[in-house]
Design a protein around this motif. Structure first.
Motif, PDB file in Angstrom:
ATOM      1  N   LYS A   1      -5.655   2.732   6.424  1.00 12.74           N
ATOM      2  CA  LYS A   1      -4.579   2.289   5.511  1.00 12.74           C
ATOM      3  C   LYS A   1      -4.733   2.958   4.148  1.00 12.74           C
ATOM      4  O   LYS A   1      -3.750   3.332   3.516  1.00 12.74           O
ATOM      5  CB  LYS A   1      -4.614   0.757   5.358  1.00 12.74           C
ATOM      6  N   ILE A   2      -5.969   3.064   3.712  1.00 16.85           N
ATOM      7  CA  ILE A   2      -6.187   3.701   2.400  1.00 16.85           C
ATOM      8  C   ILE A   2      -5.792   5.174   2.456  1.00 16.85           C
ATOM      9  O   ILE A   2      -5.157   5.698   1.533  1.00 16.85           O
ATOM     10  CB  ILE A   2      -7.657   3.518   1.955  1.00 16.85           C
TER      11      ILE A   2
ATOM     12  N   LYS B   1      -9.532   8.646  -2.269  1.00 13.02           N
ATOM     13  CA  LYS B   1      -9.353   7.891  -1.020  1.00 13.02           C
ATOM     14  C   LYS B   1     -10.681   7.744  -0.293  1.00 13.02           C
ATOM     15  O   LYS B   1     -10.981   6.691   0.267  1.00 13.02           O
ATOM     16  CB  LYS B   1      -8.324   8.603  -0.139  1.00 13.02           C
TER      17      LYS B   1
ATOM     18  N   LEU C   1       0.827  -1.211   0.000  1.00 14.02           N
ATOM     19  CA  LEU C   1       0.000   0.000   0.000  1.00 14.02           C
ATOM     20  C   LEU C   1       0.859   1.256   0.000  1.00 14.02           C
ATOM     21  O   LEU C   1       0.431   2.319  -0.436  1.00 14.02           O
ATOM     22  CB  LEU C   1      -0.906   0.028   1.245  1.00 14.02           C
ATOM     23  N   LEU C   2       2.077   1.111   0.494  1.00 12.48           N
ATOM     24  CA  LEU C   2       2.952   2.281   0.553  1.00 12.48           C
ATOM     25  C   LEU C   2       3.815   2.384  -0.702  1.00 12.48           C
ATOM     26  O   LEU C   2       4.698   3.233  -0.800  1.00 12.48           O
ATOM     27  CB  LEU C   2       3.828   2.212   1.816  1.00 12.48           C
TER      28      LEU C   2
ATOM     29  N   SER D   1       1.375  -1.560   5.470  1.00  9.38           N
ATOM     30  CA  SER D   1       1.751  -1.748   4.071  1.00  9.38           C
ATOM     31  C   SER D   1       0.880  -2.783   3.365  1.00  9.38           C
ATOM     32  O   SER D   1       0.951  -2.929   2.163  1.00  9.38           O
ATOM     33  CB  SER D   1       3.220  -2.152   3.963  1.00  9.38           C
TER      34      SER D   1
ATOM     35  N   ALA E   1      -2.133   5.406   2.015  1.00  9.08           N
ATOM     36  CA  ALA E   1      -1.512   4.728   0.858  1.00  9.08           C
ATOM     37  C   ALA E   1      -0.842   5.730  -0.084  1.00  9.08           C
ATOM     38  O   ALA E   1      -1.194   6.916  -0.121  1.00  9.08           O
ATOM     39  CB  ALA E   1      -2.581   3.938   0.094  1.00  9.08           C
TER      40      ALA E   1
END
Ligand code: SF4
Length: 367
Positions: free
Chosen positions: A274-275, A334, A247-248, A260, A278
C-alpha cells in the motif's frame, strides 16, 4: 452556506478545503505555540499542529496545573478494524490521559450509532468492539484509569440523552446537522450523553472534559456545549485534528478500495504494498525531481510520516528538506516508511493478540 460549512457533517466527512475559514466560521481557536508550551509534555500531533484547533483547551491545562480532576473522552463506531484515523484519536486519548494522575479516560463504543448509521446488528458490532479495544490497549491506554463501555449497555447515557431531548427542538438540530433522518438526531443526543457522562454524580460530578476529535465531529461538540450550559455541566473542551486523507490522496478513505486505507490488522507485507502505491508529491521523472525537488505538502507518504510514523522532529525536517532540494527520491521515502510500518504492525499485532482476553472482559463488563 460555504462549502466548508457543508463539509462538516459527522456522518459524511470530507476534507475541508480550508481549515482557517472553517475555524473562523465556527469560532474554533487555533492551537498556538504558547498553548503547546503550557502542557507539561507534548505530542507530535500537537507540535506539528495536526491538532490545529480547540475549544477551551486551557481549561484542561488549568486542571493539570492545579492537579485537579479532568476527563478525556472519545470513542469508536465499531464498524471495522482500527485504521490510521481511529489510531490517531486513540493516541490523543492516551496522551491527554498520561498528563496527570488525576485524569480519567472514557471510551465509548458507539454500537447504537453503528446500528443506526451503518445497519450493523449489536451482536456483530460487539465482536468488532473486542478487537477495537484490544487495539486501544495495545497502543497504551491505561485501562485501570479508564471507563470503556458500549452505548447500548450504558443506561445512564441513554437516560441523559432522553433528558437532554427536553431542551432541544427539531429546528435546533436541523440548524446544526442539516435535515436528517430522526435516527441521526437520536444518535447525536446519545453522543451528548456520552460526552456528559464523566460529569454525572456517578462518575465524580462536574469536571472539565476534553474530547479529541476530527473536525467533522464539531457539530456534536457544539450541541454538547449548548446543552451543558442548560444543565449546569462544565461545557466540554475539544481539540480538533485534521482528517486523514486516503493513501491514494482522495478526500475520503473508502472501504470499497482496500488499497486506499491502512488498518492495524493489515498483513505487514500488504501494508508495504500500500505504501508503494500511495500518492506522493514526486515529479514525473527522476531528472525533474533532482532539479525541482518534490512537493512534500501534497505527499501522502510525507503525511503518514508526519502524522503517524516519525516521532523525531529533526528526522522529519531532514526528510522535508532533502525532498525540497531534490536530494531525496520518492523510492527512498517509500522504502524507509515501508520498513517502519511493517515493523510497527508486527509488534502491534503481537501485542494485540496478547490483550484480546482482557479486551473481551472489558467489553463484556467483567473487569
Ligand atoms: Fe514525498 Fe518523499 Fe517523494 Fe518528497 S521524496 S514527494 S516526501 S515521497
Amino acid at each position: 452556506m460555504s462549502d466548508d460549512k457543508r463539509a462538516i457533517d459527522p456522518w459524511n466527512s470530507t476534507l475541508p478545503a480550508d481549515y482557517e475559514t472553517l475555524m473562523a466560521e465556527f469560532g474554533i481557536e487555533p492551537i498556538t505555540d504558547e498553548l503547546i508550551s503550557a502542557f507539561p509534555s507534548t505530542h507530535r500531533l500537537l507540535r506539528r499542529k495536526v491538532e490545529f484547533g480547540h475549544r477551551d483547551l486551557l481549561r484542561i491545562v488549568d486542571s493539570i496545573r492545579r492537579n485537579e480532576a479532568y476527563a478525556v473522552m472519545s470513542g469508536i463506531k465499531p464498524t471495522g478494524e482500527f485504521h490510521l484515523g481511529t489510531m490517531m484519536t486513540a493516541e490523543e486519548i492516551i496522551f491527554y490521559q498520561s498528563l496527570s494522575d488525576k485524569s480519567v479516560a472514557h471510551y465509548c463504543i458507539a454500537d447504537l450509532e453503528a446500528f443506526a448509521d451503518n445497519g450493523i446488528p449489536l451482536e456483530e458490532s460487539h465482536e468488532i468492539a473486542v478487537g477495537n479495544v484490544a487495539d486501544l490497549l495495545a497502543l497504551g491506554l491505561d485501562y485501570k484509569r479508564a471507563y470503556i463501555y458500549k452505548q447500548s449497555e450504558e443506561r445512564l447515557v441513554q437516560k441523559l440523552a432522553f433528558i437532554f431531548s427536553t431542551a432541544v427542538t427539531f429546528n435546533m438540530l436541523e440548524a446544526i446537522y442539516g435535515p436528517k433522518q430522526i435516527k441521526y438526531y437520536l444518535s447525536a443526543l446519545i453522543q451528548v450523553g456520552d460526552i456528559m457522562l464523566p460529569q454525572t454524580e456517578e462518575y465524580g460530578g462536574p469536571k472539565p472534559v476534553l474530547v479529541p476529535v476530527g473536525i467533522d465531529q464539531d457539530p456534536h461538540i457544539r450541541l454538547s456545549r449548548d446543552i451543558a450550559k442548560k444543565f449546569k455541566f462544565v461545557p466540554p473542551s475539544a481539540v480538533f485534528h485534521k482528517l486523514t486523507r486516503s493513501l491514494l490522496g482522495e478526500e475520503k478513505m473508502s472501504k470499497r478500495n482496500p488499497m486506499s486505507m491502512m488498518t492495524l490488522s493489515d498483513d505487514p507485507k500488504l501494508a508495504e504494498r500500500k505504501i508503494w502505491s500511495a500518492l506522493t508529491g514526486g515529479r514525473g521523472t527522476v531528472e525533474e525531481q533532482r532539479r525541482l525537488g518534490g512537493e512534500p505538502e501534497k505527499c501522502v507518504v510525507f503525511e503518514l510520516m508526519t502524522n503517524h510514523f516519525i516521532d523525531d522532529d529533526d528526522e522529519l525536517r531532514k526528510i522535508y528538506w532533502e525532498c525540497k532540494t531534490g536530494a531525496r527520491l520518492c523510492g527512498d521515502c517509500k522504502s524507509q516508511l515501508a520498513d517502519i510500518v511493517s515493523s510497527f504492525l508486527r509488534k502491534h499485532q503481537q501485542k494485540k493478540e496478547g490483550l484480546m482476553d482482557l479486551a473481551r472482559n472489558i467489553v463484556e463488563g467483567e473487569r
